[in-house]
Design a protein around this motif. Structure first.
Motif, PDB file in Angstrom:
ATOM      1  N   GLY A 200       0.827  -1.198   0.000  1.00 36.52           N
ATOM      2  CA  GLY A 200       0.000   0.000   0.000  1.00 36.52           C
ATOM      3  C   GLY A 200       0.860   1.245   0.000  1.00 36.52           C
ATOM      4  O   GLY A 200       2.040   1.224  -0.359  1.00 36.52           O
ATOM      5  N   ARG A 201       0.254   2.345   0.424  1.00 36.38           N
ATOM      6  CA  ARG A 201       0.934   3.635   0.397  1.00 36.38           C
ATOM      7  C   ARG A 201       1.388   4.014   1.799  1.00 36.38           C
ATOM      8  O   ARG A 201       0.610   3.916   2.756  1.00 36.38           O
ATOM      9  CB  ARG A 201      -0.008   4.701  -0.166  1.00 36.38           C
TER      10      ARG A 201
ATOM     11  N   GLY B 261     -14.372  -0.048  -0.200  1.00 38.45           N
ATOM     12  CA  GLY B 261     -13.041   0.553  -0.201  1.00 38.45           C
ATOM     13  C   GLY B 261     -13.033   1.908   0.468  1.00 38.45           C
ATOM     14  O   GLY B 261     -14.077   2.425   0.892  1.00 38.45           O
ATOM     15  N   LYS B 262     -11.855   2.483   0.570  1.00 42.22           N
ATOM     16  CA  LYS B 262     -11.667   3.778   1.230  1.00 42.22           C
ATOM     17  C   LYS B 262     -11.157   4.793   0.218  1.00 42.22           C
ATOM     18  O   LYS B 262     -10.231   4.501  -0.550  1.00 42.22           O
ATOM     19  CB  LYS B 262     -10.646   3.616   2.370  1.00 42.22           C
TER      20      LYS B 262
ATOM     21  N   ALA C 137      -8.946   7.234  -1.204  1.00 44.34           N
ATOM     22  CA  ALA C 137      -7.544   7.518  -0.883  1.00 44.34           C
ATOM     23  C   ALA C 137      -7.108   8.898  -1.355  1.00 44.34           C
ATOM     24  O   ALA C 137      -6.394   9.613  -0.660  1.00 44.34           O
ATOM     25  CB  ALA C 137      -6.645   6.450  -1.493  1.00 44.34           C
TER      26      ALA C 137
ATOM     27  N   GLU D 217      -9.003   2.867  -2.399  1.00 39.62           N
ATOM     28  CA  GLU D 217      -8.136   1.759  -1.986  1.00 39.62           C
ATOM     29  C   GLU D 217      -9.015   0.588  -1.569  1.00 39.62           C
ATOM     30  O   GLU D 217      -9.722   0.650  -0.562  1.00 39.62           O
ATOM     31  CB  GLU D 217      -7.232   2.192  -0.829  1.00 39.62           C
TER      32      GLU D 217
ATOM     33  N   PRO E 109      -4.501  -2.823   0.557  1.00 42.84           N
ATOM     34  CA  PRO E 109      -3.169  -2.215   0.449  1.00 42.84           C
ATOM     35  C   PRO E 109      -2.499  -2.617  -0.870  1.00 42.84           C
ATOM     36  O   PRO E 109      -2.291  -3.794  -1.137  1.00 42.84           O
ATOM     37  CB  PRO E 109      -2.417  -2.796   1.646  1.00 42.84           C
TER      38      PRO E 109
ATOM     39  N   ASP F 233      -5.613  -0.083  -5.900  1.00 46.22           N
ATOM     40  CA  ASP F 233      -6.463   1.100  -6.022  1.00 46.22           C
ATOM     41  C   ASP F 233      -7.345   0.960  -7.255  1.00 46.22           C
ATOM     42  O   ASP F 233      -6.956   0.351  -8.265  1.00 46.22           O
ATOM     43  CB  ASP F 233      -5.617   2.371  -6.155  1.00 46.22           C
TER      44      ASP F 233
END
Length: 355
Positions: free
Chosen positions: A228-229, A282-283, A285, A295, A298, A301
């Motif tokens: 992930g980021r 998802g979230k 991002a 996202e 992790p 995307d």
């Protein structure tokens, strides 16, 4: 022929001594400020406390006892009162100089406790001879505070020997560099790209973390910290933390590390998890004018185009969405080769209305 007097016979029966001669004697008595020795001469030998040691705090009775044998050097055969003045520390220093000269020529590694910490370095004593280790030669890294070495036994080599100028220089840094080079060589022979090994976080910066692998440091770049980021490495790692890392690449003495273990790659199961038609959560991002990136996991995307946010007109994603918001959407396209996934919230609205 005249007969010899008792005094003459006594004088002839004992040895003669000269200034500078080394004598051996037996301790008769130890006082607060002097040691008295029987040296087989018509007068006893005296070693004052100042000629025994440079340490004024020493208690002579703790160091020397009646019956001990000692070597000393004659300073004065007659001090004006019939006594023989001896020195122990100067003889020891001469022996120490000889010892250090041999160590200097043979590059021998010496070990001695630190007796004094100065602003410019450390002092150690080898057989009553003072050796100075400059601050720049104490360690292979810069150390502002040297007080931690007080009383500590350290190893060093003599790199400069000039007793006439009272300049005897010790070097600890040289040994540390050599030891580190040996460790680095052994590590480089042991590790290969693709290996998984353990290390300890040595330093954390904005762009990554340096990991001590036990012989050399490897760089764990921010882009290799997670599938992930990672926004800030300092929020993820702390100095002294133990980590399990993947050797990504070795280029000369540079070691690139990663925490992106291949078996944990989220795209391995993405085709099944995010197949077209699946409803996913998802979230949000990040956002642009043309859409929002969500996202799903992790490292995975998906794009939610602005036209797919709602059946109603949305001018820009930030009008209806916010960073960190959890959403549900339908997968409308999956491209595993290019690792692109397209989502639609509008499609769920259609399903809801049709139902």
């Amino acid at each position: 022929m005249s007969e010899l007097s008792f005094e003459q016979m006594l004088e002839n029966s004992v040895k003669t001594i000269r200034n500078g001669e080394i004598v051996q004697g037996t301790v008769i008595d130890v006082k607060d400020e002097e040691i008295i020795l029987n040296i087989g001469y018509k007068a006893d030998g005296i070693i004052t406390k100042s000629e025994y040691t440079n340490d004024s705090g020493v208690v002579l009775a703790d160091c020397v006892h009646a019956g001990d044998t000692m070597e000393a050097k004659v300073l004065k055969v007659n001090d004006g009162e019939g006594q023989v003045i001896l020195t122990y520390k100067r003889l020891a220093a001469e022996k120490g100089n000889k010892r250090l000269e041999e160590a200097f020529e043979s590059h021998e590694v010496l070990k001695a406790p630190v007796t004094q910490v100065l602003e410019g370095g450390l002092c150690v004593v080898v057989e009553e001879t003072r050796v100075f280790i400059p601050a720049s030669l104490v360690s292979d890294v810069y150390e502002r505070d040297l007080t931690k070495y007080a009383g500590q036994e350290i190893e060093f080599v003599i790199t400069e020997f000039n007793p006439r100028r009272r300049r005897i220089i010790g070097n600890r840094k040289q040994l540390l560099i050599a030891a580190k080079a040996e460790k680095q060589k052994a590590l480089m022979e042991r590790i290969h790209p693709g290996d998984v090994t353990e290390g300890v976080v040595k330093n954390v910066t904005d762009f990554g973390a340096f990991i001590d692998l036990g012989g050399a440091d490897g760089l764990l770049h921010i882009s290799e910290m997670s599938w992930g980021r990672v926004e800030n490495p300092k929020k993820v790692f702390t100095v002294g933390q133990k980590v399990r890392v993947l050797i990504k690449d070795i280029n000369g003495d540079k070691i690139a590390l990663s925490l992106k273990f291949p078996e944990e790659n989220p795209w391995l199961t993405a085709a099944e998890d995010y197949a077209a038609g699946n409803i996913v959560s998802g979230k949000v991002a990040r956002m642009t004018d043309f859409g929002a990136f969500v996202e799903l996991a992790p490292g995975v995307d998906a794009l939610l185009h602005v036209s797919q946010i709602s059946r109603e007109h949305v001018a820009k994603p930030s009008d209806v969405l916010s960073i960190g918001q959890q959403i549900q959407a339908k997968v409308v396209d999956f491209n595993g080769e290019d690792r692109k996934i397209s989502l639609s919230m509008k499609a769920l609205e259609q399903v809801s209305e049709e139902a």
